[in-house]
Scaffold this motif. Structure first.
Motif, PDB file in Angstrom:
ATOM      1  N   ILE A  23       0.832  -1.206   0.000  1.00 21.41           N
ATOM      2  CA  ILE A  23       0.000   0.000   0.000  1.00 21.41           C
ATOM      3  C   ILE A  23       0.867   1.257   0.000  1.00 21.41           C
ATOM      4  O   ILE A  23       0.691   2.150  -0.834  1.00 21.41           O
ATOM      5  CB  ILE A  23      -0.952  -0.004   1.213  1.00 21.41           C
ATOM      6  N   THR A  24       1.821   1.333   0.927  1.00 21.88           N
ATOM      7  CA  THR A  24       2.652   2.532   1.025  1.00 21.88           C
ATOM      8  C   THR A  24       3.590   2.666  -0.167  1.00 21.88           C
ATOM      9  O   THR A  24       4.030   3.772  -0.498  1.00 21.88           O
ATOM     10  CB  THR A  24       3.471   2.532   2.331  1.00 21.88           C
ATOM     11  N   GLY A  25       3.898   1.538  -0.815  1.00 24.39           N
ATOM     12  CA  GLY A  25       4.777   1.579  -1.985  1.00 24.39           C
ATOM     13  C   GLY A  25       4.057   1.922  -3.272  1.00 24.39           C
ATOM     14  O   GLY A  25       4.681   2.023  -4.332  1.00 24.39           O
ATOM     15  N   GLY A  26       2.751   2.075  -3.207  1.00 26.41           N
ATOM     16  CA  GLY A  26       1.993   2.492  -4.379  1.00 26.41           C
ATOM     17  C   GLY A  26       1.438   1.375  -5.227  1.00 26.41           C
ATOM     18  O   GLY A  26       0.861   1.610  -6.298  1.00 26.41           O
ATOM     19  N   TRP A  28      -1.066  -0.483  -4.482  1.00 24.10           N
ATOM     20  CA  TRP A  28      -2.518  -0.322  -4.414  1.00 24.10           C
ATOM     21  C   TRP A  28      -2.816   1.129  -4.067  1.00 24.10           C
ATOM     22  O   TRP A  28      -2.523   1.590  -2.965  1.00 24.10           O
ATOM     23  CB  TRP A  28      -3.117  -1.253  -3.360  1.00 24.10           C
ATOM     24  N   ALA A  29      -3.366   1.858  -4.989  1.00 24.35           N
ATOM     25  CA  ALA A  29      -3.644   3.279  -4.773  1.00 24.35           C
ATOM     26  C   ALA A  29      -4.885   3.463  -3.908  1.00 24.35           C
ATOM     27  O   ALA A  29      -5.675   2.528  -3.705  1.00 24.35           O
ATOM     28  CB  ALA A  29      -3.849   3.970  -6.125  1.00 24.35           C
ATOM     29  N   VAL A  30      -5.050   4.677  -3.407  1.00 20.84           N
ATOM     30  CA  VAL A  30      -6.249   5.010  -2.638  1.00 20.84           C
ATOM     31  C   VAL A  30      -7.477   4.773  -3.506  1.00 20.84           C
ATOM     32  O   VAL A  30      -7.535   5.184  -4.665  1.00 20.84           O
ATOM     33  CB  VAL A  30      -6.212   6.474  -2.170  1.00 20.84           C
ATOM     34  N   GLY A  31      -8.451   4.084  -2.934  1.00 20.56           N
ATOM     35  CA  GLY A  31      -9.672   3.765  -3.664  1.00 20.56           C
ATOM     36  C   GLY A  31      -9.673   2.380  -4.262  1.00 20.56           C
ATOM     37  O   GLY A  31     -10.722   1.879  -4.686  1.00 20.56           O
ATOM     38  N   GLN A  68     -19.056  -3.230   4.083  1.00 24.23           N
ATOM     39  CA  GLN A  68     -19.924  -4.408   4.107  1.00 24.23           C
ATOM     40  C   GLN A  68     -20.519  -4.688   2.730  1.00 24.23           C
ATOM     41  O   GLN A  68     -21.115  -3.824   2.095  1.00 24.23           O
ATOM     42  CB  GLN A  68     -21.037  -4.209   5.136  1.00 24.23           C
ATOM     43  N   GLY A  69     -20.313  -5.921   2.291  1.00 27.36           N
ATOM     44  CA  GLY A  69     -20.854  -6.347   1.015  1.00 27.36           C
ATOM     45  C   GLY A  69     -20.048  -5.929  -0.191  1.00 27.36           C
ATOM     46  O   GLY A  69     -20.349  -6.337  -1.321  1.00 27.36           O
ATOM     47  N   SER A  70     -19.001  -5.117   0.036  1.00 24.87           N
ATOM     48  CA  SER A  70     -18.206  -4.635  -1.104  1.00 24.87           C
ATOM     49  C   SER A  70     -16.764  -5.099  -1.065  1.00 24.87           C
ATOM     50  O   SER A  70     -16.136  -5.286  -2.113  1.00 24.87           O
ATOM     51  CB  SER A  70     -18.229  -3.098  -1.153  1.00 24.87           C
ATOM     52  N   GLY A  71     -16.195  -5.275   0.133  1.00 24.09           N
ATOM     53  CA  GLY A  71     -14.803  -5.693   0.245  1.00 24.09           C
ATOM     54  C   GLY A  71     -13.992  -4.719   1.073  1.00 24.09           C
ATOM     55  O   GLY A  71     -14.544  -3.873   1.795  1.00 24.09           O
ATOM     56  N   VAL A  72     -12.677  -4.812   0.941  1.00 21.74           N
ATOM     57  CA  VAL A  72     -11.761  -3.959   1.697  1.00 21.74           C
ATOM     58  C   VAL A  72     -11.075  -3.011   0.721  1.00 21.74           C
ATOM     59  O   VAL A  72     -10.512  -3.442  -0.285  1.00 21.74           O
ATOM     60  CB  VAL A  72     -10.702  -4.804   2.440  1.00 21.74           C
ATOM     61  N   PHE A  73     -11.100  -1.710   1.039  1.00 24.92           N
ATOM     62  CA  PHE A  73     -10.571  -0.694   0.129  1.00 24.92           C
ATOM     63  C   PHE A  73      -9.437   0.091   0.795  1.00 24.92           C
ATOM     64  O   PHE A  73      -9.439   0.319   2.010  1.00 24.92           O
ATOM     65  CB  PHE A  73     -11.674   0.281  -0.280  1.00 24.92           C
TER      66      PHE A  73
END
Length: 229
Positions: A23-26, A28-31, A68-73
């Motif tokens: 995450i911090t390395g980019g 996975w971007a925000v969103g 909930q119902g969508s996942g982890v972002f």
């Protein structure tokens, strides 16, 4: 994308670190929605329960959020800083301004609530501060802060005590730096003794106004020195 299997040991900690790096390395971007638990578990070579705990830790750090119902972002690429970290990184003048708000109120409460045991502790702390007048700077600063801790403790408010305890490591180091930088004890090894004696006397006499004023005067003096640097 394969993250590489992990070595056995504290797997939750390792999984948390590996995912945080992505995450911090980019990676996975925000969103971005993270892969599901099963996919992450396979990539990391761990069980789903380990992934679940790692994601919980990342959520606590403010990096991800489960919907909930969508996942982890991903909601941030930098972990939120805890209070201790913020204090260590803050400008010392900012720390002292907040310290003043906390301690002046604590001194006033201490004057209203002090017990016989508190009075004894305050006298002991003042005596110790005086005893270290000809000791090294580190020992003198430690004794100085111990006296302030005794005043806060006499307020008998666990929240105030907890807040001041968080300040102590930063205050001790920064005050030591100030004493050494300005050579404050060269002319008077027991610098500030009169003000501290006035503070203790005011608390012992249950004079809340005088206690608050004594504390404010001392901290404003130190703050002025800090602003002069």
């Amino acid at each position: 994308m394969s993250l590489g299997a992990l070595r056995p040991s504290p797997l939750v900690e390792q999984a948390t670190v590996r995912l945080r790096e992505q995450i911090t390395g980019g990676e996975w971007a925000v969103g971005t929605k993270l892969p599901g638990e099963t996919a992450l578990a396979k990539s990391l070579g761990v069980g789903r329960s380990t992934v679940r705990e790692a994601l919980r830790a990342l959520a606590g750090a403010g990096l991800v959020q489960a919907r909930q119902g969508s996942g982890v972002f991903v909601i941030a690429t930098k972990p939120k800083e805890d209070w201790s970290t913020q204090l260590r990184q803050a400008a010392i003048t900012d720390v002292y301004e907040v310290r003043m708000l906390i301690e002046v109120e604590a001194a006033q409460l201490a004057a209203r609530r002090r017990t016989d045991d508190d009075i004894a502790a305050l006298h002991d702390a003042l005596a110790r501060r005086r005893d270290t007048a000809h000791a090294g700077n580190a020992e003198f600063v430690e004794a100085d802060i111990a006296l302030h801790q005794a005043v806060v403790a006499a307020a008998h408010n666990p929240v105030l005590t907890g807040l001041f305890t968080e300040f102590v490591p930063v205050l001790q180091q920064r005050l030591l730096d100030l004493v050494e930088l300005l050579d404050l004890r060269s002319k008077n090894p027991n610098d500030g003794d009169e003000g501290h004696a006035v503070l203790v006397d005011a608390v012992v006499r249950s004079d809340a106004e005088a206690a608050g004023r004594a504390l404010r005067d001392e901290l404003e003096r130190t703050l002025a020195l800090l602003h002069s640097l």
